[in-house]
Design a protein around this motif. Structure first.
Motif, short mmCIF file in Angstrom:
data_model
loop_
_atom_site.label_atom_id
_atom_site.label_comp_id
_atom_site.label_asym_id
_atom_site.label_seq_id
_atom_site.Cartn_x
_atom_site.Cartn_y
_atom_site.Cartn_z
N GLN A 146 73.23 22.51 33.90
CA GLN A 146 73.02 21.09 34.17
C GLN A 146 74.20 20.22 33.69
O GLN A 146 74.56 19.25 34.37
CB GLN A 146 71.73 20.61 33.51
CG GLN A 146 70.48 21.09 34.21
CD GLN A 146 69.22 20.57 33.55
OE1 GLN A 146 69.26 19.91 32.52
NE2 GLN A 146 68.08 20.89 34.15
N THR A 147 74.79 20.56 32.57
CA THR A 147 75.93 19.76 32.10
C THR A 147 77.10 19.86 33.07
O THR A 147 77.83 18.89 33.28
CB THR A 147 76.39 20.18 30.68
OG1 THR A 147 76.72 21.56 30.68
CG2 THR A 147 75.34 19.88 29.65
N ARG B 186 79.37 9.24 28.97
CA ARG B 186 78.57 10.26 29.64
C ARG B 186 77.30 10.50 28.85
O ARG B 186 77.30 10.48 27.63
CB ARG B 186 79.37 11.55 29.77
CG ARG B 186 80.58 11.39 30.65
CD ARG B 186 81.36 12.63 30.92
NE ARG B 186 81.17 13.73 30.00
CZ ARG B 186 81.72 14.92 30.15
NH1 ARG B 186 82.49 15.15 31.18
NH2 ARG B 186 81.51 15.87 29.28
N ARG B 187 76.22 10.77 29.57
CA ARG B 187 74.94 11.05 28.94
C ARG B 187 74.96 12.45 28.35
O ARG B 187 75.65 13.33 28.82
CB ARG B 187 73.82 10.95 29.97
CG ARG B 187 73.64 9.54 30.49
CD ARG B 187 72.51 9.45 31.47
NE ARG B 187 71.34 10.10 30.90
CZ ARG B 187 70.29 10.47 31.60
NH1 ARG B 187 70.26 10.25 32.89
NH2 ARG B 187 69.26 11.05 31.05
N THR B 188 74.15 12.66 27.33
CA THR B 188 73.99 13.97 26.72
C THR B 188 72.78 14.63 27.36
O THR B 188 71.71 14.03 27.45
CB THR B 188 73.79 13.85 25.20
OG1 THR B 188 74.93 13.18 24.66
CG2 THR B 188 73.66 15.22 24.56
N ASN B 189 72.95 15.86 27.79
CA ASN B 189 71.89 16.59 28.47
C ASN B 189 70.79 16.94 27.47
O ASN B 189 71.03 17.54 26.44
CB ASN B 189 72.48 17.86 29.09
CG ASN B 189 71.47 18.59 29.92
OD1 ASN B 189 70.66 19.33 29.38
ND2 ASN B 189 71.51 18.39 31.22
N GLU C 285 77.64 15.91 32.40
CA GLU C 285 77.05 15.36 31.19
C GLU C 285 77.66 16.03 29.97
O GLU C 285 78.27 17.09 30.05
CB GLU C 285 75.53 15.58 31.18
CG GLU C 285 74.79 14.82 32.25
CD GLU C 285 73.31 15.11 32.26
OE1 GLU C 285 72.56 14.19 32.60
OE2 GLU C 285 72.90 16.24 31.94
N ARG D 184 75.93 17.91 36.49
CA ARG D 184 75.72 16.46 36.36
C ARG D 184 76.83 15.74 35.61
O ARG D 184 76.73 14.55 35.36
CB ARG D 184 74.40 16.21 35.62
CG ARG D 184 73.19 16.77 36.33
CD ARG D 184 71.97 16.57 35.50
NE ARG D 184 70.80 17.21 36.09
CZ ARG D 184 69.62 17.26 35.51
NH1 ARG D 184 69.44 16.71 34.33
NH2 ARG D 184 68.61 17.86 36.11
N ALA E 192 70.23 20.73 26.80
CA ALA E 192 71.22 21.28 25.87
C ALA E 192 70.85 20.97 24.43
O ALA E 192 70.98 21.82 23.55
CB ALA E 192 72.60 20.74 26.20
N GLY F 162 77.18 17.88 26.19
CA GLY F 162 76.19 18.78 25.61
C GLY F 162 76.45 20.24 25.84
O GLY F 162 75.64 21.08 25.42
N ASP F 163 77.57 20.59 26.47
CA ASP F 163 77.85 22.00 26.72
C ASP F 163 77.97 22.77 25.40
O ASP F 163 77.46 23.88 25.27
CB ASP F 163 79.12 22.17 27.55
CG ASP F 163 79.33 23.62 27.96
OD1 ASP F 163 78.45 24.17 28.64
OD2 ASP F 163 80.37 24.20 27.59
N GLY G 72 70.76 24.38 30.25
CA GLY G 72 71.54 23.23 29.77
C GLY G 72 72.99 23.32 30.18
O GLY G 72 73.60 22.33 30.58
#
Length: 159
Positions: A122-123, A85-88, A128, A126, A91, A130-131, A119
């Motif tokens: 969005q996490t 998974r991508r990192t936001n 992603e 999406r 965030a 970064g939470d 952030g």
């Protein structure tokens, strides 16, 4: 994938059945037996029995249960690893702004809180990573805002 002794033995059993049914000559059986005994991987074992039926041919008057179990080496299933998974980015920005609140005297607290909330949203939307970074930015941002609010209140009351 590396083959175990039990896998080599199952392959030899298939070769024995093929030889007994007349599908392999004695010389061909001998060659394949030697190759099965020294095989290191499932791929090598699979190539030895690829042109043979999965089990003995079942006569029309016999049922599958009467024919007995079919011993065939089963190659492992290779599953691709799940995509990372991508990192936001928002965030990460929140984390950096939150950590920079300390050396800047809390001047970046409000931007850290704003980007932290964005952030986190969005996490979740999406899926992603970064939470935790967004939460850390929020905590540092709110602490710096609380610090400055306490300073201003103290100055207003006692000032």
């Amino acid at each position: 994938m590396r083959a175990a002794t039990a896998d080599r033995e199952r392959t030899v059993d298939v070769l024995k059945a093929a030889f007994a049914e007349g599908r392999l000559s004695a010389a061909e059986y001998g060659e394949r037996f030697e190759a099965a005994s020294t095989a290191q991987t499932y791929g090598q074992l699979a190539r030895l029995v690829a042109d043979l039926p999965a089990g003995p041919m079942v006569a029309p008057q016999m049922t599958v249960a009467q024919a007995g179990p079919v011993l065939v080496p089963v190659p492992p299933t290779f599953l691709a690893p799940p995509p990372q998974r991508r990192t936001n980015a928002v965030a990460v920005t929140s984390l950096v702004l939150g950590l920079l609140c300390v050396p800047t005297g809390g001047l970046l607290g409000v931007p850290a809180v704003i980007t932290g909330h964005i952030g986190r949203r969005q996490t979740a939307e999406r899926n992603e990573e970064g939470d935790g970074m967004a939460v850390t930015g929020l905590v540092f941002g709110w602490l710096s805002i609380a610090f400055w609010a306490t300073i201003m209140l103290t100055v207003a009351v006692f000032g």
